[in-house]
Design an enzyme around this catalytic site. Structure first.
Site, PDB file in Angstrom:
ATOM      1  CE  LYS A 186      -3.834  -1.491   2.813  1.00  0.00           C
ATOM      2  NZ  LYS A 186      -4.898  -1.150   4.074  1.00  0.00           N
ATOM      3  CG  ASP A 238      -9.856  -1.295   7.188  1.00  0.00           C
ATOM      4  OD1 ASP A 238      -8.744  -1.763   7.325  1.00  0.00           O
ATOM      5  OD2 ASP A 238     -10.744  -2.128   6.880  1.00  0.00           O
ATOM      6  CG  PHE A 273      -1.103  -6.254  -1.822  1.00  0.00           C
ATOM      7  CD1 PHE A 273      -1.109  -5.255  -2.747  1.00  0.00           C
ATOM      8  CD2 PHE A 273      -1.872  -6.155  -0.709  1.00  0.00           C
ATOM      9  CE1 PHE A 273      -2.081  -4.171  -2.389  1.00  0.00           C
ATOM     10  CE2 PHE A 273      -2.783  -5.172  -0.498  1.00  0.00           C
ATOM     11  CZ  PHE A 273      -2.867  -4.062  -1.269  1.00  0.00           C
TER      12      PHE A 273
HETATM   13  P1  ITT Z   1      -2.795  -1.850   7.188  1.00  0.00           P
HETATM   14  O1  ITT Z   1      -3.992  -2.093   8.008  1.00  0.00           O
HETATM   15  O2  ITT Z   1      -1.553  -1.894   8.004  1.00  0.00           O
HETATM   16  O3  ITT Z   1      -2.949  -0.815   6.154  1.00  0.00           O
HETATM   17  P2  ITT Z   1      -3.611  -4.421   5.745  1.00  0.00           P
HETATM   18  O4  ITT Z   1      -2.951  -5.149   5.142  1.00  0.00           O
HETATM   19  O5  ITT Z   1      -3.866  -5.042   7.429  1.00  0.00           O
HETATM   20  O6  ITT Z   1      -2.522  -3.317   6.163  1.00  0.00           O
HETATM   21  P3  ITT Z   1      -6.317  -3.925   5.354  1.00  0.00           P
HETATM   22  O7  ITT Z   1      -6.489  -4.165   7.025  1.00  0.00           O
HETATM   23  O8  ITT Z   1      -7.075  -2.704   4.766  1.00  0.00           O
HETATM   24  O9  ITT Z   1      -4.765  -3.722   5.270  1.00  0.00           O
HETATM   25  O10 ITT Z   1      -6.626  -5.142   4.642  1.00  0.00           O
HETATM   26  C1  ITT Z   1      -6.743  -5.136   3.258  1.00  0.00           C
HETATM   27  C2  ITT Z   1      -6.865  -6.334   2.850  1.00  0.00           C
HETATM   28  O11 ITT Z   1      -7.610  -6.485   1.719  1.00  0.00           O
HETATM   29  C3  ITT Z   1      -5.569  -6.802   2.460  1.00  0.00           C
HETATM   30  O12 ITT Z   1      -4.547  -7.513   3.410  1.00  0.00           O
HETATM   31  C4  ITT Z   1      -5.575  -7.823   1.087  1.00  0.00           C
HETATM   32  O13 ITT Z   1      -5.683  -9.131   1.479  1.00  0.00           O
HETATM   33  C5  ITT Z   1      -6.945  -7.008   0.593  1.00  0.00           C
HETATM   34  N1  ITT Z   1      -6.633  -5.780  -0.390  1.00  0.00           N
HETATM   35  C6  ITT Z   1      -6.891  -4.630  -0.105  1.00  0.00           C
HETATM   36  N2  ITT Z   1      -6.520  -3.933  -1.162  1.00  0.00           N
HETATM   37  C7  ITT Z   1      -6.031  -4.946  -2.262  1.00  0.00           C
HETATM   38  C8  ITT Z   1      -5.497  -4.677  -3.467  1.00  0.00           C
HETATM   39  O14 ITT Z   1      -5.177  -3.566  -4.000  1.00  0.00           O
HETATM   40  N3  ITT Z   1      -5.121  -5.836  -4.064  1.00  0.00           N
HETATM   41  C9  ITT Z   1      -5.249  -7.150  -3.353  1.00  0.00           C
HETATM   42  N4  ITT Z   1      -5.859  -7.147  -2.278  1.00  0.00           N
HETATM   43  C10 ITT Z   1      -6.110  -6.267  -1.688  1.00  0.00           C
END
Ligand code: ITT
Length: 198
Positions: A13, A69, A153
């Site tokens: 991200k 999120d 990812f």
């Molecule tokens: P932070 O909370 O530290 O920002 P995180 O990975 O835990 O990082 P989230 O709680 O927002 O992020 O969870 C988002 C999940 O949704 C992420 O881990 C992926 O599995 C999925 N996801 C979100 N955006 C995505 C993308 O652009 N491409 C693929 N999967 C995505």
């Protein structure tokens, strides 16, 4: 120039967002501000968790910041994995999360899904009163029956945006960024920031 901390522990991200933010803002990471904490994500909704993460950093560090999120909502699964996207399989393992998703969708011809993201921006306002805004972005697509590609990812290898014949994981970061949920929400946040007089 405005200094903004991006409250995320997700390096992917961070890369996506830092490219799009460009040089108009100074982007600080959690590491830059000395935050090693696990960010709270207990509200049960994407919008709520986004607010929790940004407010946590504002409250502890008093720095203007934003959080994202996000999640994948699959129509045939009633919006799952949604807010549980990061640990759908019970762990933060993208491979296992995708496997669980494909198993649950096995034999189902409705493959419609969307990625959703909500950014929360908390800005240092007058008299240190925080000003909070939220920005949403979405992209619709289909869940394939098997993963394709190695970029991106999370669920990128199984998500094919509508109007394209490649998954997010088969696209360059630039191409994904040209249409993704995150870039759409971020574009709204940047437009808002550019209107602020600093
Ligand atoms: P932070 O909370 O530290 O920002 P995180 O990975 O835990 O990082 P989230 O709680 O927002 O992020 O969870 C988002 C999940 O949704 C992420 O881990 C992926 O599995 C999925 N996801 C979100 N955006 C995505 C993308 O652009 N491409 C693929 N999967 C995505």
């Amino acid at each position: 120039m405005i200094e903004l901390c991006f409250a995320t522990n997700n390096q992917h991200k961070l890369n996506e967002v830092s490219h799009q933010l460009g040089n108009s803002f100074v982007l600080k990471t959690l590491r830059d501000i000395g935050c090693t904490d696990e960010l709270p994500e207990t509200s049960g909704t994407i919008t709520g968790n986004s607010g929790q993460k940004a407010n946590y950093i504002w409250t502890r560090f008093g720095i203007s910041c934003f959080a994202d999120d996000s999640g994948l909502e699959v129509e045939a699964l009633g919006g799952e994995p949604g807010v549980d996207s990061a640990h759908y399989s019970g762990s933060r393992d993208a491979q296992k999360n995708m496997e669980k998703l494909l198993e649950k969708l096995a034999g189902n011809s409705n493959r419609k899904a969307q990625f959703v993201t909500v950014f929360t921006l908390v800005l240092h306002g007058r008299d240190a009163v925080p000003v909070t805004h939220q920005f949403e972005g979405r992209i619709a697509g289909q869940i394939l029956t098997e993963p394709r590609g190695s970029g991106g990812f999370g669920y990128d290898p199984v998500f094919q945006p509508d109007g394209h014949n490649r998954t997010f994981a088969e696209m360059s970061e630039e191409e994904k960024n040209g249409m993704s949920h995150r870039s759409r929400a971020l574009a709204k946040m940047i437009a808002y920031l550019e209107k602020q007089a600093y």
